[in-house]
Design a protein around this motif. Structure first.
Motif, PDB file in Angstrom:
ATOM      1  N   HIS A 105      13.887  21.348 -20.528  1.00 48.68           N
ATOM      2  CA  HIS A 105      15.209  20.948 -21.039  1.00 48.68           C
ATOM      3  C   HIS A 105      15.927  22.042 -21.835  1.00 48.68           C
ATOM      4  O   HIS A 105      17.137  22.155 -21.797  1.00 48.68           O
ATOM      5  N   ASP A 106      15.168  22.870 -22.585  1.00 53.36           N
ATOM      6  CA  ASP A 106      15.808  23.865 -23.461  1.00 53.36           C
ATOM      7  C   ASP A 106      15.761  25.275 -22.876  1.00 53.36           C
ATOM      8  O   ASP A 106      15.803  26.252 -23.630  1.00 53.36           O
ATOM      9  N   HIS A 145      23.317  26.229 -25.420  1.00 50.77           N
ATOM     10  CA  HIS A 145      22.163  26.422 -24.526  1.00 50.77           C
ATOM     11  C   HIS A 145      22.175  25.420 -23.371  1.00 50.77           C
ATOM     12  O   HIS A 145      21.483  25.621 -22.381  1.00 50.77           O
ATOM     13  N   HIS A 152      21.076  16.905 -22.231  1.00 47.87           N
ATOM     14  CA  HIS A 152      20.052  16.303 -23.100  1.00 47.87           C
ATOM     15  C   HIS A 152      20.544  16.103 -24.534  1.00 47.87           C
ATOM     16  O   HIS A 152      19.912  15.392 -25.300  1.00 47.87           O
ATOM     17  N   HIS A 153      21.684  16.718 -24.904  1.00 45.21           N
ATOM     18  CA  HIS A 153      22.238  16.439 -26.238  1.00 45.21           C
ATOM     19  C   HIS A 153      23.434  15.489 -26.202  1.00 45.21           C
ATOM     20  O   HIS A 153      23.917  15.083 -27.249  1.00 45.21           O
ATOM     21  N   ASP A 183      12.950  14.589 -27.267  1.00 44.45           N
ATOM     22  CA  ASP A 183      13.384  15.800 -27.970  1.00 44.45           C
ATOM     23  C   ASP A 183      13.587  15.486 -29.458  1.00 44.45           C
ATOM     24  O   ASP A 183      13.103  16.206 -30.335  1.00 44.45           O
TER      25      ASP A 183
END
Ligand SMILES: [Fe+2]
Ligand SMILES: [Fe+2]
Length: 299
Positions: free
Chosen positions: A146-147, A187, A211-212, A231
């Motif tokens: 994810h990151d 990111h 994802h954020h 997360d």
């Protein structure tokens, strides 16, 4: 700043970097081979064996505590039988990503980064199983990647990323806000551009991009919500990087939990507090697991 301009900025930054990490062709070829439902195990084994590094990593992963075989597995063919072919695509991809960033020195310690990533992968799988998401293994791999945009920032844009880390250290500010402020992108967009370059499947790209902001998920809102919660959970339980100070986290109050409830009606009866408690109890085990996976793969 809107998403389009963040995306354009991300593309620009990636274009400017000449030594872009690459994902070995073998990973894409393995994935392609596994798209064929009639594929034979022999064929997959033969292809993986053309890359000795990949072959030995698959054997290391199968022997790691994540899969807990009863006896040591020494051959690739036995590893494939034990894992099942559907997991090989994920493992090939994981190995390739770790390899792509191997030996990178960046602003943050790469080991801390992978610890966070594997932590999110493992917690994603636990949540996926609990909410009866049908592809828990996919949740695991999406947690790991994810990151991916952060590794790029940390290793390729050192000075800029150092400023971002300095800005949020010891505060409750988060990476995406600081990144948007100092870089004009985050990111998430950078990760998305990389994932597209590497031909990642669409739902993986969706997780990396959203994802954020899970409510913006386009393809699989449940998957994105699972990784978002994992997360957050890992971040408050010190499976994090970057020195951000966390205040509190309540699963039931998270937007993603509402998304999961909407898609999985059986969650209505789940005791959220108890589930959080269960997750908390598993933190030491998750930390151990993360350590051993990392050592197993990176060694
Ligand atoms: Fe992130
Ligand atoms: Fe993260």
């Amino acid at each position: 700043m809107d998403r389009q301009s963040r995306l354009e900025k991300a593309q620009l930054l990636i274009r400017e970097v000449t030594n872009l990490p690459t994902i070995p062709a073998i990973a894409t070829r393995v994935a392609g081979l596994l798209d064929n439902p009639d594929v034979e195990l022999e064929e997959v084994a033969e292809l993986i064996l053309t890359d000795q590094v990949m072959a030995s990593r698959v054997i290391k992963i199968v022997n790691s505590p994540l899969y807990r075989p009863m006896h040591q597995i020494g051959s690739l063919k036995r590893a494939l039988i034990y894992l099942g072919l559907h997991r090989i695509r994920e493992i090939a991809l994981t190995c390739s990503i770790i390899k792509a960033f191997e030996g990178e020195s960046g602003v943050f310690d790469i080991k801390t980064f992978w610890q966070h990533s594997f932590g999110v992968g493992i917690v994603s799988r636990i949540i996926a199983q609990r909410v009866r998401y049908p592809q828990a293994e996919k949740a695991y791999i999406c947690g790991i990647i994810h990151d991916i945009g952060e590794v790029f920032l940390s290793s390729r844009l050192n000075d800029e990323f150092q400023n971002i880390v300095d800005l949020i250290r010891g505060t409750s500010g988060c990476f995406i806000e600081a990144e948007a402020l100092l870089l004009g992108t985050t990111h998430c967009e950078i990760g998305l551009c990389l994932a597209k370059k590497w031909n990642f499947p669409g739902d993986y790209c969706d997780v990396i991009a959203h994802h954020h902001d899970p409510e913006q998920a386009e393809l699989d809102p449940m998957l994105v919500a699972i990784v978002n919660l994992a997360d957050l959970f890992c971040s408050v339980r010190h499976l994090d990087y970057g020195g951000r100070e966390w205040v509190s986290f309540s699963l039931a109050e998270e937007r993603s939990w509402q998304v999961l409830k909407a898609y999985s009606p059986n969650l209505a009866g789940l005791d959220v507090e108890r589930f959080c408690f269960e997750l908390d109890e598993r933190v030491p085990e998750i930390m151990d697991l993360v350590d051993s996976i990392f050592e197993g793969i990176a060694g």
